[in-house]
Design an enzyme around this catalytic site. Structure first.
Site, PDB file in Angstrom:
ATOM      1  N   CYS A 117      48.869  32.596  37.383  1.00  0.00           N
ATOM      2  CA  CYS A 117      49.720  31.531  36.830  1.00  0.00           C
ATOM      3  C   CYS A 117      50.804  31.106  37.825  1.00  0.00           C
ATOM      4  CB  CYS A 117      50.299  31.951  35.471  1.00  0.00           C
ATOM      5  SG  CYS A 117      50.926  30.531  34.539  1.00  0.00           S
ATOM      6  N   HIS A 219      46.184  33.465  32.097  1.00  0.00           N
ATOM      7  CA  HIS A 219      46.785  34.804  32.058  1.00  0.00           C
ATOM      8  C   HIS A 219      45.752  35.839  31.603  1.00  0.00           C
ATOM      9  CE1 HIS A 219      51.088  34.367  32.924  1.00  0.00           C
ATOM     10  NE2 HIS A 219      50.979  33.149  32.399  1.00  0.00           N
ATOM     11  N   GLU A 221      45.646  38.988  32.074  1.00  0.00           N
ATOM     12  CA  GLU A 221      46.254  40.261  31.639  1.00  0.00           C
ATOM     13  C   GLU A 221      46.588  40.243  30.145  1.00  0.00           C
ATOM     14  OE1 GLU A 221      47.902  37.890  33.038  1.00  0.00           O
ATOM     15  OE2 GLU A 221      49.861  37.765  32.063  1.00  0.00           O
TER      16      GLU A 221
END
Ligand code: MN
Length: 249
Positions: A117, A219, A221
């Site tokens: 990002c 994202h 994660e």
């Protein structure tokens, strides 16, 4: 199976405490899902705190085997020679300075980089690229890239460029979350686009001739616990860092 557990640095940020005993106190932090996503794939996560001392940054890079460049607030447009427009968000200039130096030093040291990002924006700017300060400044109508649902919810489609690392990992397309209002404009000369959304917005990049330096706009994660396929990014990165270590040693 990894025998040699690699040290994966995660670029930190600064959080100003809103409550508690010392309101306004500055804390060094990362979102915990970066830590768990690295650890779950066999990496040893370390948070790298923000500093603008170049010697300290160089010493930080010495201690890591690979770098995850994390997400966060908008990048200062002055860092790519633009004045701020109306929709530019809040910035943390010292973090920009820290991460630009950190990512250059890590790449110079031949260590793998996975940028996420804001991390993709920093990587692009560090090598001469620019951003749209807000998605509304793109002339073509864009799809919604700032989703309002939970962090792990798949929100839009990302199409992979054939021959890219992301294509190798995910195939033609993948569903991702999306939490960005800034978008890569000019791609840094040393980099190539590896993925786009339906509206053409750049969703992935890699360094030309060096696939161990790559970036995604979404994202992953935040998705790893709910979407098994997003673990591949971290698993492959940790393995890459481990095999790079064996080459270096
Ligand atoms: Mn997006």
């Amino acid at each position: 199976m990894i025998n040699n557990k690699p040290i994966v640095g995660i670029s930190g940020s600064v959080y100003k405490d809103a409550n508690g005993r010392f309101p306004g106190y500055r804390l060094s932090f990362v979102n915990e899902d970066y830590v768990t996503s690295v650890e779950n794939e066999g990496g040893v996560p370390f948070i790298i705190p923000v500093t603008t001392n170049k010697q300290v940054i160089s010493n930080q890079v010495d201690q890591i085997d690979g770098l995850v460049l994390s997400g966060g607030v908008d990048v200062n447009p002055l860092s790519y020679d633009e004045e701020p427009l109306q929709n530019q968000g809040a910035i943390l200039p010292e973090r920009d300075e820290f991460e630009i130096e950190l990512v250059r030093a890590t790449i110079d040291a031949g260590k793998p980089v996975f940028a996420i990002c804001r991390g993709m924006h920093i990587l692009n700017i560090a090598y001469g690229g620019t951003l749209y300060q807000d998605i509304e400044y793109i002339s073509e109508p864009a799809i919604k890239h700032e989703q309002e649902s939970s962090p792990w919810v798949e929100s839009h489609t990302v199409h992979m460029e054939e021959g890219s690392y992301l294509h190798e990992l995910f195939g033609e397309k993948v569903l991702t979350n999306s939490f960005h209002h800034q978008v890569v404009k000019d791609v840094a000369p040393d980099f190539t686009v590896t993925a786009r959304a339906d509206d053409g917005v750049i969703e992935g990049m890699e360094k030309k001739g060096d696939r161990s330096v790559f970036a995604v706009q979404w994202h992953p994660e935040m998705m790893t616990t709910k979407h098994e396929n997003m673990r591949k990014l971290f698993n492959d990165f940790v393995e890459r860092v481990a095999s790079n270590l064996k080459v270096v040693k």
